[in-house]
Design a protein around this motif. Sequence first.
Motif, mmCIF file in Angstrom:
data_model
loop_
_atom_site.group_PDB
_atom_site.id
_atom_site.type_symbol
_atom_site.label_atom_id
_atom_site.label_comp_id
_atom_site.label_asym_id
_atom_site.label_seq_id
_atom_site.Cartn_x
_atom_site.Cartn_y
_atom_site.Cartn_z
ATOM 1 N N ALA A 95 0.816 -1.219 0.000
ATOM 2 C CA ALA A 95 0.000 0.000 0.000
ATOM 3 C C ALA A 95 0.847 1.264 0.000
ATOM 4 O O ALA A 95 0.368 2.341 -0.386
ATOM 5 N N GLU A 96 2.106 1.163 0.414
ATOM 6 C CA GLU A 96 2.964 2.342 0.458
ATOM 7 C C GLU A 96 3.611 2.649 -0.887
ATOM 8 O O GLU A 96 4.155 3.745 -1.069
ATOM 9 N N TRP A 97 3.584 1.707 -1.814
ATOM 10 C CA TRP A 97 4.151 1.944 -3.146
ATOM 11 C C TRP A 97 3.212 2.833 -3.964
ATOM 12 O O TRP A 97 1.987 2.741 -3.842
ATOM 13 N N SER A 98 3.815 3.637 -4.835
ATOM 14 C CA SER A 98 3.008 4.506 -5.704
ATOM 15 C C SER A 98 2.370 3.740 -6.837
ATOM 16 O O SER A 98 1.422 4.233 -7.473
ATOM 17 N N SER A 99 2.872 2.529 -7.121
ATOM 18 C CA SER A 99 2.321 1.685 -8.184
ATOM 19 C C SER A 99 2.778 0.262 -7.927
ATOM 20 O O SER A 99 3.533 -0.011 -6.975
ATOM 21 N N ASP A 100 2.343 -0.658 -8.750
ATOM 22 C CA ASP A 100 2.721 -2.065 -8.628
ATOM 23 C C ASP A 100 4.247 -2.179 -8.634
ATOM 24 O O ASP A 100 4.902 -1.759 -9.586
ATOM 25 N N PRO A 101 4.868 -2.735 -7.583
ATOM 26 C CA PRO A 101 6.332 -2.767 -7.524
ATOM 27 C C PRO A 101 6.990 -3.663 -8.557
ATOM 28 O O PRO A 101 8.200 -3.554 -8.772
ATOM 29 N N PHE A 102 6.226 -4.518 -9.217
ATOM 30 C CA PHE A 102 6.818 -5.384 -10.229
ATOM 31 C C PHE A 102 6.390 -4.993 -11.649
ATOM 32 O O PHE A 102 6.505 -5.785 -12.584
ATOM 33 N N VAL A 103 5.929 -3.775 -11.792
ATOM 34 C CA VAL A 103 5.634 -3.190 -13.103
ATOM 35 C C VAL A 103 6.380 -1.864 -13.189
ATOM 36 O O VAL A 103 6.143 -0.967 -12.372
ATOM 37 N N ARG A 105 7.359 1.719 -13.761
ATOM 38 C CA ARG A 105 6.647 2.981 -13.997
ATOM 39 C C ARG A 105 7.679 4.065 -14.254
ATOM 40 O O ARG A 105 8.642 4.211 -13.493
ATOM 41 N N GLU A 106 7.481 4.852 -15.311
ATOM 42 C CA GLU A 106 8.397 5.944 -15.628
ATOM 43 C C GLU A 106 7.776 7.272 -15.202
ATOM 44 O O GLU A 106 6.610 7.564 -15.503
ATOM 45 N N ALA A 107 8.566 8.079 -14.504
ATOM 46 C CA ALA A 107 8.107 9.405 -14.097
ATOM 47 C C ALA A 107 9.318 10.273 -13.797
ATOM 48 O O ALA A 107 10.265 9.824 -13.139
ATOM 49 N N ASP A 108 9.310 11.491 -14.306
ATOM 50 C CA ASP A 108 10.356 12.480 -14.003
ATOM 51 C C ASP A 108 11.756 11.967 -14.302
ATOM 52 O O ASP A 108 12.710 12.215 -13.552
ATOM 53 N N GLY A 109 11.884 11.260 -15.411
ATOM 54 C CA GLY A 109 13.196 10.783 -15.830
ATOM 55 C C GLY A 109 13.726 9.609 -15.040
ATOM 56 O O GLY A 109 14.914 9.270 -15.138
ATOM 57 N N ARG A 110 12.852 8.946 -14.255
ATOM 58 C CA ARG A 110 13.257 7.793 -13.466
ATOM 59 C C ARG A 110 12.323 6.623 -13.732
ATOM 60 O O ARG A 110 11.152 6.822 -14.103
ATOM 61 N N LEU A 111 12.833 5.415 -13.516
ATOM 62 C CA LEU A 111 12.036 4.192 -13.571
ATOM 63 C C LEU A 111 11.841 3.696 -12.146
ATOM 64 O O LEU A 111 12.797 3.632 -11.371
ATOM 65 N N PHE A 112 10.607 3.338 -11.799
ATOM 66 C CA PHE A 112 10.284 2.899 -10.448
ATOM 67 C C PHE A 112 9.827 1.440 -10.463
ATOM 68 O O PHE A 112 8.940 1.075 -11.234
ATOM 69 N N ALA A 113 10.421 0.616 -9.609
ATOM 70 C CA ALA A 113 10.006 -0.777 -9.427
ATOM 71 C C ALA A 113 10.970 -1.459 -8.469
ATOM 72 O O ALA A 113 12.102 -0.993 -8.277
ATOM 73 N N ARG A 114 10.542 -2.552 -7.867
ATOM 74 C CA ARG A 114 11.444 -3.323 -7.011
ATOM 75 C C ARG A 114 12.507 -4.012 -7.882
ATOM 76 O O ARG A 114 12.191 -4.676 -8.865
ATOM 77 N N GLY A 115 13.761 -3.793 -7.516
ATOM 78 C CA GLY A 115 14.861 -4.404 -8.244
ATOM 79 C C GLY A 115 15.292 -3.666 -9.488
ATOM 80 O O GLY A 115 16.271 -4.057 -10.124
ATOM 81 N N VAL A 116 14.609 -2.585 -9.841
ATOM 82 C CA VAL A 116 14.961 -1.879 -11.079
ATOM 83 C C VAL A 116 16.363 -1.290 -10.982
ATOM 84 O O VAL A 116 17.066 -1.176 -11.990
ATOM 85 N N ALA A 117 16.787 -0.948 -9.771
ATOM 86 C CA ALA A 117 18.151 -0.466 -9.577
ATOM 87 C C ALA A 117 19.036 -1.545 -8.963
ATOM 88 O O ALA A 117 20.186 -1.724 -9.360
ATOM 89 N N ASP A 118 18.507 -2.252 -7.994
ATOM 90 C CA ASP A 118 19.276 -3.237 -7.220
ATOM 91 C C ASP A 118 18.700 -4.634 -7.424
ATOM 92 O O ASP A 118 17.808 -5.054 -6.706
ATOM 93 N N ASP A 119 19.223 -5.389 -8.363
ATOM 94 C CA ASP A 119 20.356 -5.078 -9.211
ATOM 95 C C ASP A 119 20.038 -5.509 -10.640
ATOM 96 O O ASP A 119 20.911 -5.899 -11.394
ATOM 97 N N ASP A 417 9.268 2.435 -3.395
ATOM 98 C CA ASP A 417 9.478 3.223 -4.609
ATOM 99 C C ASP A 417 10.956 3.279 -5.022
ATOM 100 O O ASP A 417 11.498 4.349 -5.368
ATOM 101 N N GLU A 418 11.612 2.134 -4.981
ATOM 102 C CA GLU A 418 12.968 2.025 -5.523
ATOM 103 C C GLU A 418 12.979 2.536 -6.961
ATOM 104 O O GLU A 418 12.018 2.318 -7.720
#
Length: 445
Positions: A95-103, A105-119, A417-418
Amino acid sequence: MNVPDAVHAVFPTVLDDLAALVAIPSVSALPQHAADVTRSAEWVRDQLAGLGCPEVRIVAEGGMPAVIGHFPAPAGAPTVCLYAHHDVQPTGALAEWSSDPFVVREADGRLFARGVADDKAGVLVHLAALRAFGGRPPVGVVVFVEGEEEIGSPSLADLIARHHDDLAADLYVIADSVNWGVGQPAFTTTLRGLVDCTVEVSTLDHALHSGQFGGPVPDALTTLCRLLATLHDDAGNVAIEGLGGMPDPALDYPEDQLRAEAAVLPGVRLLGTGTIAGRLWAKPTATVLGIDATSVADASNTLAPTARAKVSVRIAPDADPTAALAALTEHLRRHAPWGAQVTVTDGSTGSGTAIAFDGPVGRAARAAFVEAWGVEPAFIGQGGSIPMVADFQQAFGAADVLVTAVSDPDSRPHGIDESLHLDDFKKACLAEALLLAKLAEASQL
């Protein structure tokens, strides 16, 4: 070939495939996702096979599946091992995520999702470099994508031992650190080690009515809190005897920068004394990760007989983890309040390390990153631990190691929101492709 043009051409498919890999919830810490971890390993294997990798397979030595792929070296060229991991942390409260963590989402020049950065971005950086060369890199390449880094890599030592020859290389590129800032790449040159334990405090044979016995009779939770408070002095420095530190790094880390990056609330004082960089990268920390006790919702007027906590200590890069764990254990036992019974159960240990940055590899890496990013890289430490760096150094002592990054200080790995900075991700892909090209050129001189 023109490496920047080649990377630019493959980048759209790299983004699509990053989203595809993120969509696999490969949470290694949760047994219900074991099949997903296997599925993500199979996805990585299939991508390498699709590039024409002549030797690629999934391996496991009692732990989560890893992938090893091998592109043979052209005559006279070195071999580079490209490391990343395909497992991810649990999401936490959905419930604290801004969107589905395994989909993605692009916003403000960033991609948001679990694991999208790490790793998972690290995995795709390696694939992007290989795709830029059409699956025929100018140096030998070993791709090693691990599946249990987020749970401490418990079977990594066995993997390295059993597949030592397959993993042998002249250089190890570990794409799992953090850059100095958006638009500012970094090479990590020191990493702290890690030890942890569980401490249990017992004061009573059984629970008691707090009104009937409270006052002279100590409850375990209050006793545990008092014990945990001894881990720091009044200034916030770690008070565990026997834990040393290294000299402070030369790099300036302004306090206002740290406060902004860590989102420290107004009025909250920072812990410890000395430079910020020294406290983050060269000195020990002590953190209470969790406490087992009655929840507030279930609380009653009761003196608890037992309570326990998990304590994590980051140690200086050159510290001995076995000695550090012994020091932590001795501290907890010696500072038992009011004669309470204290039981300490050892947890995990991991060595820190210092990483040299010099010679032909250092020159090639610096040139590649300057060309890709347009600025000089920073040379930083990390307060976090990447134990496989020490594992690689011990197993392949003559090889060089580079610790690179795809994330930045606002990526929030492990958190809600990784995210991944999109332009920096593209630069990281280009930098690695340029590095392979420059290593090949250097080998021909």
